[in-house]
Scaffold this motif. Sequence first.
Motif, PDB file in Angstrom:
ATOM      1  N   UNK A  12       1.747  13.670   6.229  1.00 50.27           N
ATOM      2  CA  UNK A  12       0.465  12.955   6.382  1.00 50.27           C
ATOM      3  C   UNK A  12       0.056  12.121   5.304  1.00 50.27           C
ATOM      4  N   UNK A  13      -0.233  11.018   5.448  1.00 45.87           N
ATOM      5  CA  UNK A  13      -0.598  10.117   4.229  1.00 45.87           C
ATOM      6  C   UNK A  13      -2.063  10.324   3.621  1.00 45.87           C
ATOM      7  N   UNK A  14      -2.997  10.969   4.459  1.00 41.37           N
ATOM      8  CA  UNK A  14      -4.217  10.988   4.228  1.00 41.37           C
ATOM      9  C   UNK A  14      -5.123   9.736   4.555  1.00 41.37           C
ATOM     10  N   UNK A  15      -6.217   9.677   3.982  1.00 43.90           N
ATOM     11  CA  UNK A  15      -6.981   8.357   4.093  1.00 43.90           C
ATOM     12  C   UNK A  15      -6.956   7.595   3.034  1.00 43.90           C
ATOM     13  N   UNK A  16      -6.471   7.774   1.856  1.00 44.65           N
ATOM     14  CA  UNK A  16      -6.423   6.777   0.583  1.00 44.65           C
ATOM     15  C   UNK A  16      -5.258   6.320   0.151  1.00 44.65           C
ATOM     16  N   UNK A  17      -5.258   4.942  -0.306  1.00 40.45           N
ATOM     17  CA  UNK A  17      -4.286   4.420  -0.590  1.00 40.45           C
ATOM     18  C   UNK A  17      -4.444   3.632  -1.968  1.00 40.45           C
ATOM     19  N   UNK A  18      -3.193   3.358  -2.826  1.00 38.39           N
ATOM     20  CA  UNK A  18      -3.290   2.477  -4.045  1.00 38.39           C
ATOM     21  C   UNK A  18      -2.490   1.154  -3.468  1.00 38.39           C
ATOM     22  N   UNK A  78       0.893  -1.058   0.143  1.00 38.77           N
ATOM     23  CA  UNK A  78      -0.002   0.129   0.015  1.00 38.77           C
ATOM     24  C   UNK A  78       0.760   1.246   0.057  1.00 38.77           C
ATOM     25  N   UNK A  79       0.342   2.314  -0.735  1.00 40.67           N
ATOM     26  CA  UNK A  79       1.121   3.536  -0.932  1.00 40.67           C
ATOM     27  C   UNK A  79       0.042   4.702  -0.877  1.00 40.67           C
ATOM     28  N   UNK A  80       0.360   5.815  -0.243  1.00 37.82           N
ATOM     29  CA  UNK A  80      -0.791   6.749  -0.187  1.00 37.82           C
ATOM     30  C   UNK A  80      -1.181   7.429  -1.536  1.00 37.82           C
ATOM     31  N   UNK A  81      -2.261   7.764  -1.617  1.00 38.17           N
ATOM     32  CA  UNK A  81      -2.611   8.690  -2.968  1.00 38.17           C
ATOM     33  C   UNK A  81      -3.297   9.833  -2.517  1.00 38.17           C
ATOM     34  N   UNK A  82      -2.728  11.010  -2.729  1.00 35.03           N
ATOM     35  CA  UNK A  82      -3.288  12.277  -2.014  1.00 35.03           C
ATOM     36  C   UNK A  82      -4.284  13.013  -2.815  1.00 35.03           C
ATOM     37  N   UNK A  83      -5.220  13.594  -1.750  1.00 33.16           N
ATOM     38  CA  UNK A  83      -6.313  14.465  -2.584  1.00 33.16           C
ATOM     39  C   UNK A  83      -5.695  15.471  -3.191  1.00 33.16           C
TER      40      UNK A  83
END
Length: 139
Positions: free
Chosen positions: A108-114, A94-99
């Motif tokens: 901050x990674x935010x709530x979403x991931x690829x 998993x890796x963050x995808x940002x708004x």
Amino acid sequence: MVSVKALLLLTLGSITLALPPPLPFPLPLNALIEKRQCVESCGSTCYYQSTINAAVSKGCSYLQSNQQVGTGNYPHVYNNYEGFDFAANSPYYEFPILHSFQPYTGGSPGPDRVVFTGGCALQGLITHTGASGNNFLEC
């Protein structure tokens, strides 16, 4: 002698011939939305394919160079405790995808991931938005 009206018609006629042909109406959908088409929504954020590809590429680059970023040490193994049905077999990362649509480089990674495989194949997007505790939901 040429009248002003004839000269005006002759001029307008040549201008009309120089214009490109009219666009079909209604416009084809792909002409309206080419690269900025929403392909996946996580919560209220709609991600473009280019943003998803950039997140996978960045995460995979870190994975292949054996590096991690941020306090969550991304990318890291995603254990799929929720039991999502991905096309490939694990292990998953998993890796963050940002708004902000910018690739994650820390903070901050935010709530979403690829979620992707060790071979860098995208498996899906997941989010903490709407999930209980530290769980994920599919986007």
